[in-house]
Design a protein around this motif. Structure first.
Motif, short mmCIF file in Angstrom:
data_model
loop_
_atom_site.label_atom_id
_atom_site.label_comp_id
_atom_site.label_asym_id
_atom_site.label_seq_id
_atom_site.Cartn_x
_atom_site.Cartn_y
_atom_site.Cartn_z
N VAL A 1 -5.50 0.84 -6.11
CA VAL A 1 -5.91 -0.07 -7.18
C VAL A 1 -4.76 -0.16 -8.19
CG1 VAL A 1 -7.57 -0.51 -9.01
CG2 VAL A 1 -8.33 0.57 -6.88
N LYS B 1 1.81 6.88 -6.88
CA LYS B 1 0.78 7.83 -7.32
C LYS B 1 1.17 9.27 -7.03
CE LYS B 1 -3.46 9.11 -8.54
NZ LYS B 1 -4.02 8.97 -9.90
N LYS C 1 -10.35 15.68 -0.93
CA LYS C 1 -10.51 14.24 -1.09
C LYS C 1 -10.84 13.66 0.28
CE LYS C 1 -7.62 13.41 -5.15
NZ LYS C 1 -6.48 12.63 -5.73
N CYS D 1 -5.50 5.35 3.48
CA CYS D 1 -6.46 6.25 2.84
C CYS D 1 -5.91 7.68 2.88
CB CYS D 1 -7.82 6.20 3.51
SG CYS D 1 -7.87 6.91 5.18
N GLN E 1 0.83 -1.21 0.00
CA GLN E 1 0.00 0.00 0.00
C GLN E 1 0.87 1.26 0.00
OE1 GLN E 1 -2.19 -0.93 3.55
NE2 GLN E 1 -3.97 -1.70 2.43
N ASP F 1 -9.90 8.68 0.46
CA ASP F 1 -9.66 8.21 -0.90
C ASP F 1 -8.65 7.07 -0.91
OD1 ASP F 1 -9.66 8.20 -3.75
OD2 ASP F 1 -7.80 9.36 -3.72
N VAL F 2 -9.01 5.97 -1.56
CA VAL F 2 -8.09 4.84 -1.69
C VAL F 2 -7.92 4.43 -3.15
CG1 VAL F 2 -8.41 3.90 0.64
CG2 VAL F 2 -9.99 3.23 -1.19
N SER F 3 -8.25 5.34 -4.07
CA SER F 3 -8.16 5.00 -5.49
C SER F 3 -6.72 4.67 -5.89
CB SER F 3 -8.69 6.15 -6.35
OG SER F 3 -7.95 7.35 -6.13
N HIS F 4 -5.75 5.21 -5.15
CA HIS F 4 -4.35 4.94 -5.46
C HIS F 4 -3.94 3.51 -5.14
CE1 HIS F 4 -4.84 6.72 -1.45
NE2 HIS F 4 -4.00 5.77 -1.07
N GLU G 1 -2.87 -0.76 -11.44
CA GLU G 1 -3.23 -0.72 -12.85
C GLU G 1 -2.74 -1.99 -13.55
OE1 GLU G 1 -1.88 2.78 -14.72
OE2 GLU G 1 -2.94 4.14 -13.34
#
Length: 212
Positions: free
Chosen positions: A204, A45, A196, A181, A38, A199-202, A206
């Motif tokens: 995921v 990011k 924000k 987060c 994480q 936010d935990v979009s980072h 790719e």
């Protein structure tokens, strides 16, 4: 006046998190494999953000979560005021409603507005807010630090956000948190705004580009 940008994160996962064991300020646990991953994903990011300073608690799970940024040579300060709440006799214990009704009752006591009540052998939210305030004052006294990264802990982060946004402490559970987060906030010189929220979009990863 320029806007101060604050990137506020919770530390990555530890084995204690995974096992629902209370850590608090007295348990200096390390990130587990997931937590390190994480931290890596967050770094990937946000590594190009021009952070002027990194602030952490004194606990290693907080420092490890921003290690990538520290390896860049960014200035770093540790503050005990950012440590997790001291959970007293509950630290190191696994918490479920069946196993420790008292723990859940004290959380409800705080939600009811009695935030001066200490958990057995530990701290109250008001005590945590009081030790955080000098750190907040220090950060706000440094206009030259326009973009900062702060890494701390779940309950302490909820109190910290109440401090920044002038929410009553009884509302702290409105600020959700997950491992690694991000809360991104802007400070205009008189007030904070949230850009924000948890936010935990980072986190995921790719998928790699397909090779034809």
């Amino acid at each position: 006046m320029s806007i101060k940008k604050v990137y506020l994160i919770r530390h990555g996962q530890t084995d204690y998190n995974l096992q629902s064991i209370v850590q608090g300020s007295g348990v200096n646990s390390s990130l587990n494999e997931t937590g390190w991953n994480q931290a890596k994903l967050f770094y990937q990011k946000y590594k190009d953000i021009p952070f002027d300073k990194v602030y952490t608690s004194t606990l290693q799970r907080s420092i490890q979560s921003v290690q990538g940024f520290l390896d860049l040579g960014l200035p770093h300060e540790q503050h005990a005021g950012l440590n997790e709440i001291h959970w007293g006799t509950r630290e190191g214990s696994r918490m479920t409603p069946e196993e420790d009704k008292y723990y859940y009752d004290i959380l409800q006591t705080w939600r009811n507005g009695n935030c001066d009540v200490c958990i057995e052998g530990g701290e109250s939210p008001e005590l945590v807010a009081a030790r955080q305030k000098p750190v907040i004052d220090l950060i706000l006294s440094r206009p030259e630090e326009e973009t900062i990264l702060i890494c701390m802990h779940g309950r302490a982060m909820r109190v910290f956000l109440c401090n920044l946004l002038h929410y009553p402490l009884r509302c702290m559970d409105q600020f959700e948190h997950l491992n690694l987060c991000l809360y991104q906030l802007d400070y205009t010189g008189s007030m904070f705004t949230v850009k924000k929220y948890c936010d935990v979009s980072h986190l995921v990863e790719e998928a790699p580009d397909s090779v034809l």
